[in-house]
Design an enzyme around this catalytic site. Structure first.
Site, short mmCIF file in Angstrom:
data_model
loop_
_atom_site.label_atom_id
_atom_site.label_comp_id
_atom_site.label_asym_id
_atom_site.label_seq_id
_atom_site.Cartn_x
_atom_site.Cartn_y
_atom_site.Cartn_z
N CYS A 187 43.68 23.37 44.53
CA CYS A 187 44.06 22.32 43.59
C CYS A 187 45.53 21.99 43.81
O CYS A 187 46.22 22.64 44.60
CB CYS A 187 43.85 22.81 42.15
SG CYS A 187 44.86 24.25 41.72
N HIS A 241 45.68 33.80 43.43
CA HIS A 241 44.74 34.90 43.59
C HIS A 241 43.84 34.68 44.80
O HIS A 241 42.68 34.32 44.67
CB HIS A 241 43.91 35.08 42.32
CG HIS A 241 44.67 35.72 41.21
ND1 HIS A 241 44.35 35.57 39.88
CD2 HIS A 241 45.76 36.55 41.22
CE1 HIS A 241 45.20 36.25 39.13
NE2 HIS A 241 46.06 36.85 39.93
N HIS A 259 44.90 38.64 31.95
CA HIS A 259 45.09 37.67 33.03
C HIS A 259 46.56 37.25 33.05
O HIS A 259 47.17 37.05 32.00
CB HIS A 259 44.19 36.45 32.81
CG HIS A 259 44.18 35.52 33.98
ND1 HIS A 259 45.14 34.55 34.17
CD2 HIS A 259 43.33 35.40 35.04
CE1 HIS A 259 44.88 33.89 35.29
NE2 HIS A 259 43.79 34.38 35.83
N GLU A 297 48.06 34.49 33.55
CA GLU A 297 48.36 33.27 32.80
C GLU A 297 48.44 33.54 31.30
O GLU A 297 49.31 33.00 30.60
CB GLU A 297 47.32 32.19 33.07
CG GLU A 297 47.66 30.87 32.37
CD GLU A 297 46.58 29.82 32.51
OE1 GLU A 297 46.47 28.96 31.60
OE2 GLU A 297 45.82 29.84 33.51
N ASN A 314 39.14 31.29 37.70
CA ASN A 314 38.36 30.07 37.91
C ASN A 314 37.19 30.31 38.87
O ASN A 314 36.13 29.70 38.74
CB ASN A 314 39.26 28.91 38.37
CG ASN A 314 39.67 29.00 39.82
OD1 ASN A 314 38.96 28.54 40.71
ND2 ASN A 314 40.82 29.61 40.09
#
Length: 323
Positions: free
Chosen positions: A27, A56, A139, A141, A240
Site C-alpha cells: 500500500c 511486517h 499490536h 499500531e 492485515n
C-alpha cells in the site's frame, strides 16, 4: 466449483486457475516507509537504525538489512550518533520525546493514515472525551496509538463481548477510534454494539480502517467463493494479512497464510482446480510472482485477475528526505 482439471495439451500436468486479487500487496504507507529507510541510507550512510520492523514482512526486512539497516526494538539500542527511523505502525509519544532528549537524528515513517488517528485522539481529549479504541492488544499500531495519550484516557476494545463489560454508562462522554488494519466486518459489529450501548458515542468523521485494508478484503470476498483454496502472502504478525485469511474462511473457503512460496505443501492442491491468491499490504509483488512460479512447477497455470478497484494513493516523504 473446481475448475476443469483435465491435463493441458502437450503435457500430463492438470490445469490450475489462479484468481489473483487486485489490489494486493504494498500500500502507499508501506511504499513510503520502505523508501524512507532507503533514502535515509543514501543520505546518511549505513548503518541506519530502525525501531521495530519497518513493516511486517521478513523478505522486506532482510532486504533492508542487506543495504545497511539495523533493526532494534527500543531506542536504548541506538548509538547517540546514529540516525533512526520509526516504523510505519507508529510509536508512542514517549519515543520521539526520548529521541529529542538524546538529540538523535530521527525520521518518522508512521503511515499518514495512522498519524491521522493519532491526531483524532488528541482532538477528542481536548473535548474531554474518553476514547474507546478498537484494536488488537499488543499490536505495534495499538501500542503507538494508545501511547499518544496518558494512561487511563483510552480503553482498548477487542471484541463485542468487551463492549458489554465496559465500566461506562450512556451518560459518559465517549468516543471511539479504530486500528487501521482490522477486519471490516468484525469492526462493524463492534461499532454497532458500542452505538447500541452508548447511543451518544462520538464516531470518527471518516472510517479509520485504511483504504488498502478495505480494498484487499473486498478483493478476497470477490475471489474466495470461486476458489477451492486461497493463499495469502503475509507475515504471521501482520494484522492485515491475518484478516485476509479470516475473510476467505468466512466465505467458506480454505485459506493458508504463507510467507514464501517454499511454504506451499503440494498436498494442499489435491482436488483443487482454482486457487485464489492475494498478498497483505506489507508483501512485495515479487513474492506473488514467486508463488505463481512455484505453482507452475506442479500444474499448468491460467492466471485471471480479480479487480475490485484501482489504487492511486501516494504519500509524501518527510521533509528531511524529500529532496
Amino acid at each position: 466449483m473446481p475448475a476443469d482439471q483435465t491435463p493441458a495439451k502437450g503435457g500430463d500436468r492438470p490445469g490450475l486457475t489462479i484468481l489473483i486479487a487486485a489490489p494486493r500487496g504494498f500500500c502507499a504507507g508501506v511504499d513510503r516507509a520502505i523508501e524512507i529507510v532507503e533514502r535515509a541510507l543514501e543520505k546518511y550512510g549505513a548503518p541506519v537504525y530502525v525501531r521495530h520492523e519497518i513493516v511486517h514482512n521478513r523478505y522486506v526486512v532482510e532486504g533492508l538489512k542487506a543495504k545497511g539497516a539495523i533493526f532494534v526494538e527500543e531506542l536504548d539500542e541506538v548509538p547517540d550518533d546514529a540516525p533512526v527511523v520509526f516504523s510505519a505502525h507508529g510509536v508512542p509519544k514517549s519515543v520521539p520525546e526520548e529521541a529529542e532528549r538524546r538529540e538523535l537524528l530521527y525520521v518518522d515513517a508512521t503511515c499518514p493514515l495512522v498519524s491521522k488517528v493519532h491526531r483524532q485522539a488528541e482532538r477528542l481529549l481536548e473535548k474531554d472525551k474518553h476514547i474507546l479504541f478498537i484494536g488488537h492488544a499488543g499490536h505495534p499500531e495499538v501500542i503507538g496509538t494508545m501511547g499518544q495519550v496518558a494512561k487511563g484516557e483510552m480503553t482498548l476494545v477487542e471484541t463485542v463481548e468487551d463492549v458489554a463489560n465496559l465500566p461506562f454508562t450512556s451518560e459518559d462522554d465517549l468516543a471511539f477510534l479504530t486500528q487501521t488494519t482490522l477486519s471490516v466486518d468484525d469492526t462493524a459489529e463492534i461499532i454497532a454494539a458500542l452505538q447500541a450501548r452508548f447511543p451518544s458515542i462520538a464516531a470518527p468523521k471518516a472510517e479509520d480502517i485504511c483504504y488498502a485494508t478495505s480494498n484487499r478484503q473486498a478483493a478476497v470476498k470477490e475471489l474466495a467463493p470461486g476458489s477451492d483454496l486461497v493463499l495469502v502472502i503475509g507475515a504471521p504478525n501482520s494484522s492485515n494479512s491475518l484478516r485476509l485469511v479470516e475473510v476467505a474462511e468466512r466465505c467458506g473457503t480454505t485459506a493458508k497464510l504463507i510467507q514464501r512460496a517454499d511454504e506451499i505443501d503440494p498436498v494442499w492442491l489435491e482436488g483443487v482446480g482454482t486457487v485464489g491468491l492475494t498478498a497483505g499490504a506489507s508483501a512485495p509483488e515479487t513474492l506473488v510472482r514467486e508463488v505463481v512460479d512455484k505453482l507452475a512447477e506442479w500444474r499448468t497455470i491460467e492466471e485471471r485477475p480479480v479487480l475490485v478497484t484501482e489504487e492511486k494513493m501516494i504519500f509524501k516523504l518527510p521533509r528531511q528526505l524529500a529532496d
